[in-house]
Design a protein around this motif. Structure first.
Motif, PDB file in Angstrom:
ATOM      1  N   ALA A 286       0.855  -1.190   0.000  1.00 38.60           N
ATOM      2  CA  ALA A 286       0.000   0.000   0.000  1.00 38.60           C
ATOM      3  C   ALA A 286       0.895   1.246   0.000  1.00 38.60           C
ATOM      4  N   ALA A 287       0.444   2.286  -0.649  1.00 40.94           N
ATOM      5  CA  ALA A 287       1.205   3.542  -0.705  1.00 40.94           C
ATOM      6  C   ALA A 287       0.882   4.447   0.478  1.00 40.94           C
ATOM      7  N   SER A 288      -0.284   4.241   1.084  1.00 41.71           N
ATOM      8  CA  SER A 288      -0.709   5.070   2.206  1.00 41.71           C
ATOM      9  C   SER A 288      -1.748   4.321   3.025  1.00 41.71           C
ATOM     10  N   VAL A 289      -2.052   4.870   4.186  1.00 40.30           N
ATOM     11  CA  VAL A 289      -3.108   4.341   5.055  1.00 40.30           C
ATOM     12  C   VAL A 289      -3.961   5.531   5.468  1.00 40.30           C
ATOM     13  N   THR A 290      -5.261   5.313   5.501  1.00 36.79           N
ATOM     14  CA  THR A 290      -6.166   6.357   5.957  1.00 36.79           C
ATOM     15  C   THR A 290      -6.802   5.955   7.281  1.00 36.79           C
ATOM     16  N   VAL A 291      -7.349   6.949   7.937  1.00 33.35           N
ATOM     17  CA  VAL A 291      -8.097   6.782   9.177  1.00 33.35           C
ATOM     18  C   VAL A 291      -9.136   7.889   9.184  1.00 33.35           C
ATOM     19  N   SER A 292     -10.181   7.726   9.960  1.00 33.53           N
ATOM     20  CA  SER A 292     -11.148   8.819  10.068  1.00 33.53           C
ATOM     21  C   SER A 292     -11.496   9.036  11.531  1.00 33.53           C
ATOM     22  N   TRP A 293     -11.930  10.266  11.833  1.00 24.67           N
ATOM     23  CA  TRP A 293     -12.296  10.589  13.206  1.00 24.67           C
ATOM     24  C   TRP A 293     -13.375  11.656  13.208  1.00 24.67           C
ATOM     25  N   MET A 294     -14.145  11.621  14.266  1.00 24.04           N
ATOM     26  CA  MET A 294     -15.148  12.653  14.508  1.00 24.04           C
ATOM     27  C   MET A 294     -14.474  13.721  15.369  1.00 24.04           C
ATOM     28  N   PRO A 295     -14.589  14.986  15.006  1.00 25.90           N
ATOM     29  CA  PRO A 295     -13.997  16.033  15.846  1.00 25.90           C
ATOM     30  C   PRO A 295     -14.768  16.160  17.157  1.00 25.90           C
ATOM     31  N   GLY A 296     -14.110  16.679  18.166  1.00 22.29           N
ATOM     32  CA  GLY A 296     -14.768  16.902  19.447  1.00 22.29           C
ATOM     33  C   GLY A 296     -13.769  16.877  20.587  1.00 22.29           C
ATOM     34  N   LYS A 297     -14.259  17.130  21.782  1.00 22.24           N
ATOM     35  CA  LYS A 297     -13.405  17.246  22.968  1.00 22.24           C
ATOM     36  C   LYS A 297     -12.569  15.997  23.236  1.00 22.24           C
ATOM     37  N   HIS A 298     -13.132  14.827  23.034  1.00 22.07           N
ATOM     38  CA  HIS A 298     -12.408  13.580  23.322  1.00 22.07           C
ATOM     39  C   HIS A 298     -12.044  12.813  22.044  1.00 22.07           C
ATOM     40  N   SER A 299     -12.000  13.535  20.944  1.00 24.12           N
ATOM     41  CA  SER A 299     -11.677  12.947  19.651  1.00 24.12           C
ATOM     42  C   SER A 299     -10.242  12.415  19.638  1.00 24.12           C
ATOM     43  N   PRO A 300      -9.987  11.367  18.857  1.00 22.01           N
ATOM     44  CA  PRO A 300      -8.608  10.889  18.687  1.00 22.01           C
ATOM     45  C   PRO A 300      -7.795  11.714  17.695  1.00 22.01           C
ATOM     46  N   GLN A 301      -8.361  12.790  17.175  1.00 27.28           N
ATOM     47  CA  GLN A 301      -7.667  13.594  16.170  1.00 27.28           C
ATOM     48  C   GLN A 301      -6.252  13.987  16.585  1.00 27.28           C
ATOM     49  N   PRO A 302      -6.021  14.534  17.785  1.00 24.77           N
ATOM     50  CA  PRO A 302      -4.641  14.922  18.133  1.00 24.77           C
ATOM     51  C   PRO A 302      -3.666  13.741  18.105  1.00 24.77           C
ATOM     52  N   PHE A 303      -4.128  12.587  18.527  1.00 28.42           N
ATOM     53  CA  PHE A 303      -3.295  11.380  18.507  1.00 28.42           C
ATOM     54  C   PHE A 303      -2.877  11.049  17.072  1.00 28.42           C
ATOM     55  N   TYR A 304      -3.840  11.016  16.162  1.00 24.18           N
ATOM     56  CA  TYR A 304      -3.523  10.669  14.777  1.00 24.18           C
ATOM     57  C   TYR A 304      -2.634  11.728  14.114  1.00 24.18           C
ATOM     58  N   LEU A 305      -2.868  12.980  14.418  1.00 20.10           N
ATOM     59  CA  LEU A 305      -2.019  14.031  13.853  1.00 20.10           C
ATOM     60  C   LEU A 305      -0.585  13.903  14.363  1.00 20.10           C
ATOM     61  N   ARG A 306      -0.413  13.572  15.645  1.00 19.98           N
ATOM     62  CA  ARG A 306       0.947  13.374  16.197  1.00 19.98           C
ATOM     63  C   ARG A 306       1.665  12.220  15.498  1.00 19.98           C
ATOM     64  N   LEU A 307       0.910  11.214  15.068  1.00 22.14           N
ATOM     65  CA  LEU A 307       1.528  10.070  14.390  1.00 22.14           C
ATOM     66  C   LEU A 307       1.872  10.366  12.932  1.00 22.14           C
ATOM     67  N   GLY A 308       1.395  11.481  12.410  1.00 27.98           N
ATOM     68  CA  GLY A 308       1.741  11.861  11.045  1.00 27.98           C
ATOM     69  C   GLY A 308       0.605  11.819  10.051  1.00 27.98           C
ATOM     70  N   PHE A 309      -0.597  11.455  10.492  1.00 29.49           N
ATOM     71  CA  PHE A 309      -1.747  11.513   9.584  1.00 29.49           C
ATOM     72  C   PHE A 309      -2.070  12.979   9.327  1.00 29.49           C
ATOM     73  N   LYS A 310      -2.471  13.268   8.090  1.00 29.94           N
ATOM     74  CA  LYS A 310      -2.832  14.635   7.717  1.00 29.94           C
ATOM     75  C   LYS A 310      -4.246  14.604   7.139  1.00 29.94           C
ATOM     76  N   PRO A 311      -5.096  15.551   7.540  1.00 27.80           N
ATOM     77  CA  PRO A 311      -6.441  15.603   6.953  1.00 27.80           C
ATOM     78  C   PRO A 311      -6.372  15.746   5.438  1.00 27.80           C
ATOM     79  N   THR A 312      -7.230  15.007   4.752  1.00 26.69           N
ATOM     80  CA  THR A 312      -7.234  15.040   3.285  1.00 26.69           C
ATOM     81  C   THR A 312      -8.206  16.073   2.737  1.00 26.69           C
ATOM     82  N   GLY A 313      -9.088  16.586   3.590  1.00 25.61           N
ATOM     83  CA  GLY A 313     -10.152  17.473   3.125  1.00 25.61           C
ATOM     84  C   GLY A 313     -11.426  16.707   2.806  1.00 25.61           C
TER      85      GLY A 313
END
Length: 151
Positions: A110-137
């Motif tokens: 695979a050339a890449s891996v995706t993940v998705s998250w719901m934004p919010g106070k307890h969202s995993p978004q900061p965790f995934y961003l720290r690992l190097g995932f970038k929002p695709t839009g």
């Protein structure tokens, strides 16, 4: 140092897997292991469920989807679920699980891996961003933000 490892699900560990619970505020952001296993059961050709152990202790669950022919690009190599038990968070187990999924994706070319998250106070978004995932839009079918990491 405790040895971390991924283990396939078996009749001997499935009950413990289904009992695994994330922290209460996170339950609105991630489905249960039991639901994940049901989804894996009905899609066995693409689901890649694994348990995360620290030594002999079950600390988490991770599931990826590998579906290279999926018409939706972000579902071709996808970190589908990550559940780290409430009392075992902030110890590097989630990072280990995600890195294991990335390694499996590389093994499958695979050339890449995706993940998705719901934004919010307890969202995993900061965790995934720290690992190097970038929002695709993009927003997935459930209204979640899609992130991608290049391999």
């Amino acid at each position: 140092m405790t040895t971390l490892r991924l283990v396939e699900l078996t009749v001997d560990n499935v009950d413990d897997a289904c009992d695994l619970k994330v922290a209460k505020p996170q339950r609105d952001y991630v489905s249960s292991v039991a639901r994940s296993l049901a989804e894996a059961y009905v899609q066995p050709d693409i689901a890649w469920p694994r348990l995360v152990y620290a030594g002999k202790k079950l600390v988490g669950f991770v599931m990826a989807a590998f579906d290279p022919d999926n018409p939706t690009d972000y579902y071709r190599s996808y970190l589908w679920r990550l559940n780290i038990a409430a009392k075992h968070q902030k110890k590097g187990y989630g990072r280990f699980a995600v890195e294991a999924v990335l390694a499996e994706a590389r093994r499958r070319d695979a050339a890449s891996v995706t993940v998705s998250w719901m934004p919010g106070k307890h969202s995993p978004q900061p965790f995934y961003l720290r690992l190097g995932f970038k929002p695709t839009g993009e927003i997935d079918d459930d209204g979640e933000i899609v992130g991608r990491i290049q391999l």
